[in-house]
Design a protein around this motif. Structure first.
Motif, mmCIF file in Angstrom:
data_model
loop_
_atom_site.group_PDB
_atom_site.id
_atom_site.type_symbol
_atom_site.label_atom_id
_atom_site.label_comp_id
_atom_site.label_asym_id
_atom_site.label_seq_id
_atom_site.Cartn_x
_atom_site.Cartn_y
_atom_site.Cartn_z
ATOM 1 N N TYR A 110 0.872 -1.159 0.000
ATOM 2 C CA TYR A 110 0.000 0.000 0.000
ATOM 3 C C TYR A 110 0.915 1.217 0.000
ATOM 4 O O TYR A 110 1.975 1.195 0.632
ATOM 5 C CB TYR A 110 -0.886 0.033 1.251
ATOM 6 C CG TYR A 110 -1.922 -1.054 1.272
ATOM 7 C CD1 TYR A 110 -3.183 -0.842 0.704
ATOM 8 C CD2 TYR A 110 -1.651 -2.285 1.859
ATOM 9 C CE1 TYR A 110 -4.138 -1.848 0.728
ATOM 10 C CE2 TYR A 110 -2.606 -3.283 1.877
ATOM 11 C CZ TYR A 110 -3.847 -3.063 1.307
ATOM 12 O OH TYR A 110 -4.793 -4.045 1.325
ATOM 13 N N THR A 111 0.510 2.268 -0.698
ATOM 14 C CA THR A 111 1.354 3.466 -0.751
ATOM 15 C C THR A 111 0.524 4.723 -0.503
ATOM 16 O O THR A 111 -0.684 4.751 -0.734
ATOM 17 C CB THR A 111 2.048 3.633 -2.122
ATOM 18 O OG1 THR A 111 1.060 3.810 -3.129
ATOM 19 C CG2 THR A 111 2.936 2.460 -2.445
ATOM 20 N N LYS A 112 1.230 5.736 -0.047
ATOM 21 C CA LYS A 112 0.647 7.076 0.062
ATOM 22 C C LYS A 112 1.770 8.068 -0.219
ATOM 23 O O LYS A 112 2.874 7.925 0.301
ATOM 24 C CB LYS A 112 0.068 7.329 1.438
ATOM 25 C CG LYS A 112 -0.693 8.653 1.506
ATOM 26 C CD LYS A 112 -1.614 8.668 2.689
ATOM 27 C CE LYS A 112 -2.506 9.875 2.684
ATOM 28 N NZ LYS A 112 -3.747 9.656 1.950
ATOM 29 N N VAL A 113 1.462 9.043 -1.060
ATOM 30 C CA VAL A 113 2.433 10.058 -1.465
ATOM 31 C C VAL A 113 2.051 11.393 -0.828
ATOM 32 O O VAL A 113 0.885 11.784 -0.852
ATOM 33 C CB VAL A 113 2.473 10.217 -2.997
ATOM 34 C CG1 VAL A 113 3.430 11.330 -3.411
ATOM 35 C CG2 VAL A 113 2.830 8.906 -3.667
ATOM 36 N N PHE A 114 3.049 12.061 -0.261
ATOM 37 C CA PHE A 114 2.876 13.394 0.316
ATOM 38 C C PHE A 114 3.847 14.362 -0.346
ATOM 39 O O PHE A 114 4.938 13.961 -0.754
ATOM 40 C CB PHE A 114 3.228 13.404 1.812
ATOM 41 C CG PHE A 114 2.324 12.610 2.688
ATOM 42 C CD1 PHE A 114 1.123 13.137 3.134
ATOM 43 C CD2 PHE A 114 2.687 11.338 3.090
ATOM 44 C CE1 PHE A 114 0.300 12.416 3.971
ATOM 45 C CE2 PHE A 114 1.863 10.603 3.922
ATOM 46 C CZ PHE A 114 0.667 11.139 4.367
ATOM 47 N N ARG A 115 3.455 15.632 -0.374
ATOM 48 C CA ARG A 115 4.399 16.701 -0.689
ATOM 49 C C ARG A 115 4.297 17.736 0.415
ATOM 50 O O ARG A 115 3.205 18.130 0.814
ATOM 51 C CB ARG A 115 4.093 17.341 -2.035
ATOM 52 C CG ARG A 115 4.584 16.469 -3.158
ATOM 53 C CD ARG A 115 4.557 17.155 -4.508
ATOM 54 N NE ARG A 115 4.404 16.098 -5.490
ATOM 55 C CZ ARG A 115 3.359 15.953 -6.283
ATOM 56 N NH1 ARG A 115 2.403 16.841 -6.293
ATOM 57 N NH2 ARG A 115 3.294 14.938 -7.106
ATOM 58 N N PHE A 116 5.461 18.140 0.892
ATOM 59 C CA PHE A 116 5.565 19.162 1.934
ATOM 60 C C PHE A 116 6.435 20.279 1.400
ATOM 61 O O PHE A 116 7.454 20.015 0.763
ATOM 62 C CB PHE A 116 6.215 18.585 3.196
ATOM 63 C CG PHE A 116 5.435 17.493 3.842
ATOM 64 C CD1 PHE A 116 4.496 17.784 4.823
ATOM 65 C CD2 PHE A 116 5.626 16.165 3.478
ATOM 66 C CE1 PHE A 116 3.765 16.774 5.432
ATOM 67 C CE2 PHE A 116 4.905 15.156 4.083
ATOM 68 C CZ PHE A 116 3.967 15.448 5.059
#
Length: 129
Positions: A110-116
């Protein structure tokens, strides 16, 4: 002023340090590349996504992309929470969060992508709005 415009702001060391010390119960490996096999376990990958000048010569815009790879949704949630706390503690803001996804590549992640990201005043090296 021209010297400041040419100056490259680099926050990668601080981001890497924060991601190495996540406050979460799930063991993980911090890397720059995605897991290649299921035995790699939980993985957090990151990269500098953007580092550019703005219209103001003393302000740059920085952003970092972090992807969480986990074998189940509980581990994904734990790692995502840790990533969010670590990156916002640096003063960065979450600019993007993709939906949770299941990778159909046979590895079972399972994946989740974030940008900060945030803008930074190069005169003081302080994050600004």
């Amino acid at each position: 002023m021209d010297q400041l415009r040419q100056m490259l702001v680099d926050g990668r060391a601080q981001v890497a340090q924060a991601l190495r010390a996540l406050d979460c119960a799930t063991p993980y490996t911090l890397r720059h590349t995605h897991p290649r096999r299921a035995q790699d376990g939980e993985v957090v990958t990151w990269r500098e996504y953007d580092n550019r000048n703005t219209d103001c010569p003393v302000v740059d815009a920085l952003s970092y992309e972090v992807t969480v790879w986990a074998r189940d949704l509980d581990a994904l949630a734990d790692l995502c929470s840790g990533v969010n706390r670590a990156m916002t503690a640096l003063g960065l803001r979450r600019e993007y969060a993709a939906p949770d996804e299941f990778q159909a590549d046979g590895l079972g992640y399972y994946t989740k992508v974030f940008r900060f990201g945030r803008r930074i005043d190069k005169r003081t090296m302080r994050l600004i709005d």
